[in-house]
Design a protein around this motif. Structure first.
Motif, PDB file in Angstrom:
ATOM      1  N   HIS A  99       0.807  -1.221   0.000  1.00  0.00           N
ATOM      2  CA  HIS A  99       0.000   0.000   0.000  1.00  0.00           C
ATOM      3  C   HIS A  99       0.840   1.270   0.000  1.00  0.00           C
ATOM      4  O   HIS A  99       0.315   2.354  -0.259  1.00  0.00           O
ATOM      5  CB  HIS A  99      -0.909   0.040   1.241  1.00  0.00           C
ATOM      6  N   PHE A 100       2.122   1.147   0.285  1.00  0.00           N
ATOM      7  CA  PHE A 100       2.948   2.343   0.472  1.00  0.00           C
ATOM      8  C   PHE A 100       3.310   3.007  -0.855  1.00  0.00           C
ATOM      9  O   PHE A 100       3.462   2.331  -1.887  1.00  0.00           O
ATOM     10  CB  PHE A 100       4.219   2.002   1.249  1.00  0.00           C
ATOM     11  N   ILE A 101       3.457   4.310  -0.814  1.00  0.00           N
ATOM     12  CA  ILE A 101       3.775   5.099  -2.012  1.00  0.00           C
ATOM     13  C   ILE A 101       5.076   4.630  -2.661  1.00  0.00           C
ATOM     14  O   ILE A 101       5.131   4.443  -3.890  1.00  0.00           O
ATOM     15  CB  ILE A 101       3.823   6.596  -1.672  1.00  0.00           C
ATOM     16  N   PRO A 102       6.185   4.413  -1.895  1.00  0.00           N
ATOM     17  CA  PRO A 102       7.421   3.946  -2.540  1.00  0.00           C
ATOM     18  C   PRO A 102       7.256   2.614  -3.269  1.00  0.00           C
ATOM     19  O   PRO A 102       7.884   2.388  -4.313  1.00  0.00           O
ATOM     20  CB  PRO A 102       8.405   3.813  -1.361  1.00  0.00           C
ATOM     21  N   TYR A 103       6.430   1.739  -2.720  1.00  0.00           N
ATOM     22  CA  TYR A 103       6.191   0.446  -3.369  1.00  0.00           C
ATOM     23  C   TYR A 103       5.553   0.649  -4.743  1.00  0.00           C
ATOM     24  O   TYR A 103       5.972   0.046  -5.741  1.00  0.00           O
ATOM     25  CB  TYR A 103       5.285  -0.414  -2.480  1.00  0.00           C
ATOM     26  N   LEU A 104       4.542   1.507  -4.816  1.00  0.00           N
ATOM     27  CA  LEU A 104       3.902   1.780  -6.109  1.00  0.00           C
ATOM     28  C   LEU A 104       4.856   2.516  -7.047  1.00  0.00           C
ATOM     29  O   LEU A 104       4.906   2.230  -8.253  1.00  0.00           O
ATOM     30  CB  LEU A 104       2.635   2.602  -5.908  1.00  0.00           C
ATOM     31  N   PHE A 105       5.596   3.456  -6.507  1.00  0.00           N
ATOM     32  CA  PHE A 105       6.523   4.236  -7.332  1.00  0.00           C
ATOM     33  C   PHE A 105       7.514   3.320  -8.058  1.00  0.00           C
ATOM     34  O   PHE A 105       7.823   3.537  -9.240  1.00  0.00           O
ATOM     35  CB  PHE A 105       7.268   5.236  -6.444  1.00  0.00           C
ATOM     36  N   ASN A 106       7.999   2.298  -7.365  1.00  0.00           N
ATOM     37  CA  ASN A 106       8.986   1.393  -7.964  1.00  0.00           C
ATOM     38  C   ASN A 106       8.368   0.434  -8.974  1.00  0.00           C
ATOM     39  O   ASN A 106       9.094  -0.310  -9.646  1.00  0.00           O
ATOM     40  CB  ASN A 106       9.682   0.588  -6.865  1.00  0.00           C
ATOM     41  N   ARG A 107       7.038   0.455  -9.104  1.00  0.00           N
ATOM     42  CA  ARG A 107       6.365  -0.462 -10.023  1.00  0.00           C
ATOM     43  C   ARG A 107       5.519   0.286 -11.061  1.00  0.00           C
ATOM     44  O   ARG A 107       4.661  -0.307 -11.713  1.00  0.00           O
ATOM     45  CB  ARG A 107       5.483  -1.440  -9.225  1.00  0.00           C
ATOM     46  N   ARG A 116      -3.581  -0.878 -10.820  1.00  0.00           N
ATOM     47  CA  ARG A 116      -2.887  -1.165  -9.560  1.00  0.00           C
ATOM     48  C   ARG A 116      -3.130  -0.050  -8.545  1.00  0.00           C
ATOM     49  O   ARG A 116      -3.393  -0.305  -7.358  1.00  0.00           O
ATOM     50  CB  ARG A 116      -1.383  -1.335  -9.799  1.00  0.00           C
ATOM     51  N   LEU A 117      -3.078   1.215  -8.989  1.00  0.00           N
ATOM     52  CA  LEU A 117      -3.313   2.340  -8.080  1.00  0.00           C
ATOM     53  C   LEU A 117      -4.735   2.298  -7.532  1.00  0.00           C
ATOM     54  O   LEU A 117      -4.945   2.440  -6.315  1.00  0.00           O
ATOM     55  CB  LEU A 117      -3.071   3.668  -8.804  1.00  0.00           C
ATOM     56  N   ASP A 118      -5.721   2.098  -8.416  1.00  0.00           N
ATOM     57  CA  ASP A 118      -7.113   2.039  -7.967  1.00  0.00           C
ATOM     58  C   ASP A 118      -7.326   0.885  -6.989  1.00  0.00           C
ATOM     59  O   ASP A 118      -8.002   1.039  -5.956  1.00  0.00           O
ATOM     60  CB  ASP A 118      -8.063   1.895  -9.157  1.00  0.00           C
ATOM     61  N   GLU A 119      -6.745  -0.280  -7.310  1.00  0.00           N
ATOM     62  CA  GLU A 119      -6.918  -1.448  -6.437  1.00  0.00           C
ATOM     63  C   GLU A 119      -6.229  -1.241  -5.093  1.00  0.00           C
ATOM     64  O   GLU A 119      -6.698  -1.737  -4.059  1.00  0.00           O
ATOM     65  CB  GLU A 119      -6.381  -2.704  -7.126  1.00  0.00           C
ATOM     66  N   LEU A 121      -5.971   1.683  -3.500  1.00  0.00           N
ATOM     67  CA  LEU A 121      -6.867   2.541  -2.718  1.00  0.00           C
ATOM     68  C   LEU A 121      -8.068   1.750  -2.212  1.00  0.00           C
ATOM     69  O   LEU A 121      -8.472   1.883  -1.044  1.00  0.00           O
ATOM     70  CB  LEU A 121      -7.338   3.721  -3.572  1.00  0.00           C
ATOM     71  N   LEU A 122      -8.637   0.915  -3.075  1.00  0.00           N
ATOM     72  CA  LEU A 122      -9.799   0.119  -2.673  1.00  0.00           C
ATOM     73  C   LEU A 122      -9.438  -0.898  -1.590  1.00  0.00           C
ATOM     74  O   LEU A 122     -10.239  -1.166  -0.677  1.00  0.00           O
ATOM     75  CB  LEU A 122     -10.392  -0.592  -3.885  1.00  0.00           C
ATOM     76  N   ASP A 123      -8.228  -1.452  -1.664  1.00  0.00           N
ATOM     77  CA  ASP A 123      -7.814  -2.431  -0.656  1.00  0.00           C
ATOM     78  C   ASP A 123      -7.567  -1.763   0.692  1.00  0.00           C
ATOM     79  O   ASP A 123      -7.882  -2.334   1.747  1.00  0.00           O
ATOM     80  CB  ASP A 123      -6.553  -3.167  -1.117  1.00  0.00           C
ATOM     81  N   ILE A 124      -7.013  -0.548   0.685  1.00  0.00           N
ATOM     82  CA  ILE A 124      -6.850   0.209   1.934  1.00  0.00           C
ATOM     83  C   ILE A 124      -8.215   0.457   2.559  1.00  0.00           C
ATOM     84  O   ILE A 124      -8.403   0.298   3.768  1.00  0.00           O
ATOM     85  CB  ILE A 124      -6.130   1.551   1.680  1.00  0.00           C
ATOM     86  N   ALA A 125      -9.182   0.827   1.710  1.00  0.00           N
ATOM     87  CA  ALA A 125     -10.538   1.080   2.203  1.00  0.00           C
ATOM     88  C   ALA A 125     -11.150  -0.183   2.785  1.00  0.00           C
ATOM     89  O   ALA A 125     -11.765  -0.159   3.855  1.00  0.00           O
ATOM     90  CB  ALA A 125     -11.408   1.624   1.074  1.00  0.00           C
ATOM     91  N   ALA A 126     -10.991  -1.322   2.094  1.00  0.00           N
ATOM     92  CA  ALA A 126     -11.577  -2.578   2.564  1.00  0.00           C
ATOM     93  C   ALA A 126     -10.911  -3.049   3.855  1.00  0.00           C
ATOM     94  O   ALA A 126     -11.585  -3.506   4.793  1.00  0.00           O
ATOM     95  CB  ALA A 126     -11.438  -3.646   1.482  1.00  0.00           C
ATOM     96  N   THR A 127      -9.583  -2.905   3.928  1.00  0.00           N
ATOM     97  CA  THR A 127      -8.845  -3.334   5.121  1.00  0.00           C
ATOM     98  C   THR A 127      -9.274  -2.549   6.350  1.00  0.00           C
ATOM     99  O   THR A 127      -9.284  -3.081   7.465  1.00  0.00           O
ATOM    100  CB  THR A 127      -7.328  -3.153   4.895  1.00  0.00           C
ATOM    101  N   ASN A 128      -9.636  -1.292   6.149  1.00  0.00           N
ATOM    102  CA  ASN A 128      -9.963  -0.414   7.275  1.00  0.00           C
ATOM    103  C   ASN A 128     -11.428   0.009   7.290  1.00  0.00           C
ATOM    104  O   ASN A 128     -11.777   1.048   7.843  1.00  0.00           O
ATOM    105  CB  ASN A 128      -9.068   0.830   7.217  1.00  0.00           C
ATOM    106  N   ASN A 129     -12.282  -0.828   6.691  1.00  0.00           N
ATOM    107  CA  ASN A 129     -13.683  -0.442   6.517  1.00  0.00           C
ATOM    108  C   ASN A 129     -14.403  -0.201   7.840  1.00  0.00           C
ATOM    109  O   ASN A 129     -15.204   0.735   7.966  1.00  0.00           O
ATOM    110  CB  ASN A 129     -14.424  -1.507   5.710  1.00  0.00           C
ATOM    111  N   ASP A 130     -14.128  -1.030   8.841  1.00  0.00           N
ATOM    112  CA  ASP A 130     -14.818  -0.870  10.125  1.00  0.00           C
ATOM    113  C   ASP A 130     -14.480   0.460  10.778  1.00  0.00           C
ATOM    114  O   ASP A 130     -15.302   1.026  11.523  1.00  0.00           O
ATOM    115  CB  ASP A 130     -14.439  -2.012  11.073  1.00  0.00           C
ATOM    116  N   GLU A 146     -12.458   5.454  -3.565  1.00  0.00           N
ATOM    117  CA  GLU A 146     -13.099   4.936  -4.772  1.00  0.00           C
ATOM    118  C   GLU A 146     -12.078   5.009  -5.900  1.00  0.00           C
ATOM    119  O   GLU A 146     -11.059   5.705  -5.782  1.00  0.00           O
ATOM    120  CB  GLU A 146     -14.338   5.765  -5.126  1.00  0.00           C
ATOM    121  N   PRO A 147     -12.278   4.287  -6.997  1.00  0.00           N
ATOM    122  CA  PRO A 147     -11.320   4.367  -8.113  1.00  0.00           C
ATOM    123  C   PRO A 147     -11.220   5.808  -8.620  1.00  0.00           C
ATOM    124  O   PRO A 147     -12.239   6.488  -8.765  1.00  0.00           O
ATOM    125  CB  PRO A 147     -11.925   3.442  -9.167  1.00  0.00           C
ATOM    126  N   ILE A 148     -10.007   6.265  -8.866  1.00  0.00           N
ATOM    127  CA  ILE A 148      -9.858   7.665  -9.290  1.00  0.00           C
ATOM    128  C   ILE A 148      -9.363   7.809 -10.725  1.00  0.00           C
ATOM    129  O   ILE A 148      -9.549   8.869 -11.333  1.00  0.00           O
ATOM    130  CB  ILE A 148      -8.901   8.436  -8.357  1.00  0.00           C
TER     131      ILE A 148
END
Length: 539
Positions: A99-107, A116-119, A121-130, A146-148
């Motif tokens: 989920h981290f910015i450096p991880y995405l930056f390197n890919r 990948r970026l949209d997924e 964000l959605l996974d962060i939302a799902a992980t922390n939904n409660d 939401e997907p941006i």
């Protein structure tokens, strides 16, 4: 936080916003309503990264000795990584290494990077939904992200790369995480001028001027309190709630809210995240407060509201009329105008709801209302004022300067309620304060800090000041037909100057002489006009 540090972070926040705006403009989204969503969501993604990293440094400092700390984090055994959930504060979004910015930056050069970026964000939302989901009255959960990238029609991968590249610069908010820096107001005030038009959406309706929110909070909370509930039934982006929460202390209050707009509820959630009030997100409700009050039956220690003054709720009239005899709507439901349904006095509904929702023993409220409310001679408005007196809960009224809201010409006042009021009512006429400034195409009135403090101290101290404030009793208000206008209670002062008989005769002769001259001049003008009329001929 020092002034220099505050300025630094304001500048950094604006710099990041400008960078994100430039990206949106390059991909055809300049001044588009979706641009606002993209900027606020990407900024929140950056904030959550820095917040988690800040906490991670405290519990796993050895991770950051690695040249690539994200890969070092990813290399941790699964059970060890899960333990971090219990070591890191519970009101912080829990992120996975991917989920981290450096991880995405390197890919970013991998295929389908936008996906990948949209997924992510959605996974962060799902992980922390409660923790972060906003609820609707029927139980639907509105997730954090939401997907941006779907807002651009082409070159989605390039758009996603450009956004991520703006997040790996030197801007880092880790060192401000415990400083109480108000990110939201910087973001919102900086962006608002660009979207206050028909093309970008009328976002200004969600923002209450700082002077108004500051005065309301300071008068409501003159002394420290703890373990209290605060509520706004028409919360918008939460400006009033945040100012009140800061006056009380984020760890000393629980926030409750409802607003019919999903956009507003999402902005309020962002505001809560950025102001260390994540524990209250579960109480953010997106829905119609009038027809379906989610928090009905619960009373609150503090209520603040800037309700809509004019809004078409004609479709809800039948349902509302079924409830007109209930305690909540004791004064009645406004009539539907035959024309201009958008000019319905919906604020009177919110006033009644607030009185119904206020804690009977220790309840205080501050509500922005049109100034016409305080002098109405009949109808629902007067019934509400009468009931405020009957319940001994009216504490005072502050009539604000014209154009304190740049987006409306309506004069506004603030009504203060207190279920433990001692019987004194403070009425303040602040209409002559402030200076006029240009705000885009509009004019608005700005109060300086000394004027704000003058209003606050006058109210709290129950001071009576000539032509500014007056302290009256409930009986005084009844005698004035329930008027809450300070001006109607000001003493009319006539100054007398002693003169001699000779001086009086001299002045009288001067008046007579001047009148004779004026009469003579009038006769002369009358003769000239008649002569000119008689000289007119038709050729």
């Amino acid at each position: 936080m020092t002034v220099e540090k505050t300025r630094k972070h304001i500048a950094q926040t604006k710099e990041l916003i400008d960078d994100l705006k430039a990206v949106c403009a390059n991909y055809g989204l300049g001044n588009d309503g979706n641009e606002f969503k993209i900027i606020t969501q990407i900024f929140l993604y950056k904030y959550l990264n820095d917040k988690f990293t800040y906490e991670l440094r405290k519990v796993k400092p050895e991770i950051f000795k690695s040249e690539d700390w994200v890969e070092a984090l990813k290399a941790l055994p699964e059970d060890e990584y899960k333990k971090l959930e219990f070591q890191i504060e519970s009101d912080i979004a829990f992120l996975k290494p991917e989920h981290f910015i450096p991880y995405l930056f390197n890919r970013q050069d991998q295929p389908d990077f936008a996906k990948r970026l949209d997924e992510t964000l959605l996974d962060i939302a799902a992980t922390n939904n409660d923790l972060f989901a906003v609820t609707t009255p029927d139980g639907v959960k509105i997730r954090l992200f939401e997907p941006i990238t779907e807002y651009v029609s082409s070159k989605r991968d390039a758009f996603a790369k450009a956004l991520i590249n703006k997040l790996v610069n030197d801007i880092n908010f880790e060192d401000v995480m415990t400083e109480g820096f108000d990110f939201f107001s910087t973001i919102f005030e900086y962006l608002i001028k660009d979207y206050n038009n028909d093309a970008g959406g009328k976002y200004a309706e969600y923002y209450t001027p700082h002077a108004v929110s500051k005065i309301m909070a300071a008068i409501l909370v003159p002394e420290p309190v703890e373990n209290v509930t605060i509520f706004d039934p028409s919360a918008g982006s939460g400006t009033l709630l945040m100012t009140l929460a800061h006056a009380i202390g984020a760890n000393k209050c629980t926030v409750y809210s409802q607003d019919i707009s999903q956009k507003s509820s999402n902005l309020l959630r962002l505001n809560l995240v950025l102001n260390n009030l994540v524990h209250s997100i579960q109480n953010v409700i997106q829905g119609n407060t009038m027809t379906n009050p989610y928090h009905r039956g619960k009373t609150f220690n503090y209520i603040v509201s800037n309700p809509p003054f004019k809004l078409d709720f004609s479709d809800d009239i039948d349902e509302l009329n079924k409830k007109v005899n209930q305690e909540r709507f004791f004064a009645g439901i406004p009539n539907v105008p035959k024309k201009a349904k958008s000019k319905m006095a919906i604020y009177s509904m919110f006033l009644q709801h607030i009185m119904y929702s206020l804690d009977k023993n220790k309840g205080k409220a501050a509500i922005v209302i049109p100034t016409g409310f305080i002098t109405a001679q009949s109808g629902i408005d007067k019934k509400i004022r009468e009931e405020m007196i009957a319940r001994n809960m009216l504490a005072g009224v502050v009539s604000m300067p014209s154009n304190i809201f740049a987006t409306t010409g309506t004069n506004v006042s603030i009504v203060f309620l207190d279920t433990q009021n001692d019987g004194n009512v403070v009425l303040i006429d602040a209409s002559n304060l402030g200076r006029t400034v240009k705000d885009g195409k509009n004019q608005k009135t700005v109060l300086d800090p000394k004027e704000e403090q003058q209003i606050i101290e006058t109210f709290i101290n129950n001071d009576a000041i000539d032509d500014f404030s007056v302290v009256v009793s409930y009986d005084d208000i009844k005698a004035k037909n329930y008027s809450l206008s300070a001006g109607q209670y000001f003493e009319v002062k006539i100054e007398y100057v002693d003169i001699t008989g000779e001086e009086f005769d001299s002045k009288l002769k001067d008046f007579e002489s001047n009148l004779n001259l004026l009469f003579a001049e009038s006769d002369k003008l009358e003769k000239e006009i008649n002569d000119n009329l008689n000289a007119l001929r038709y050729d």
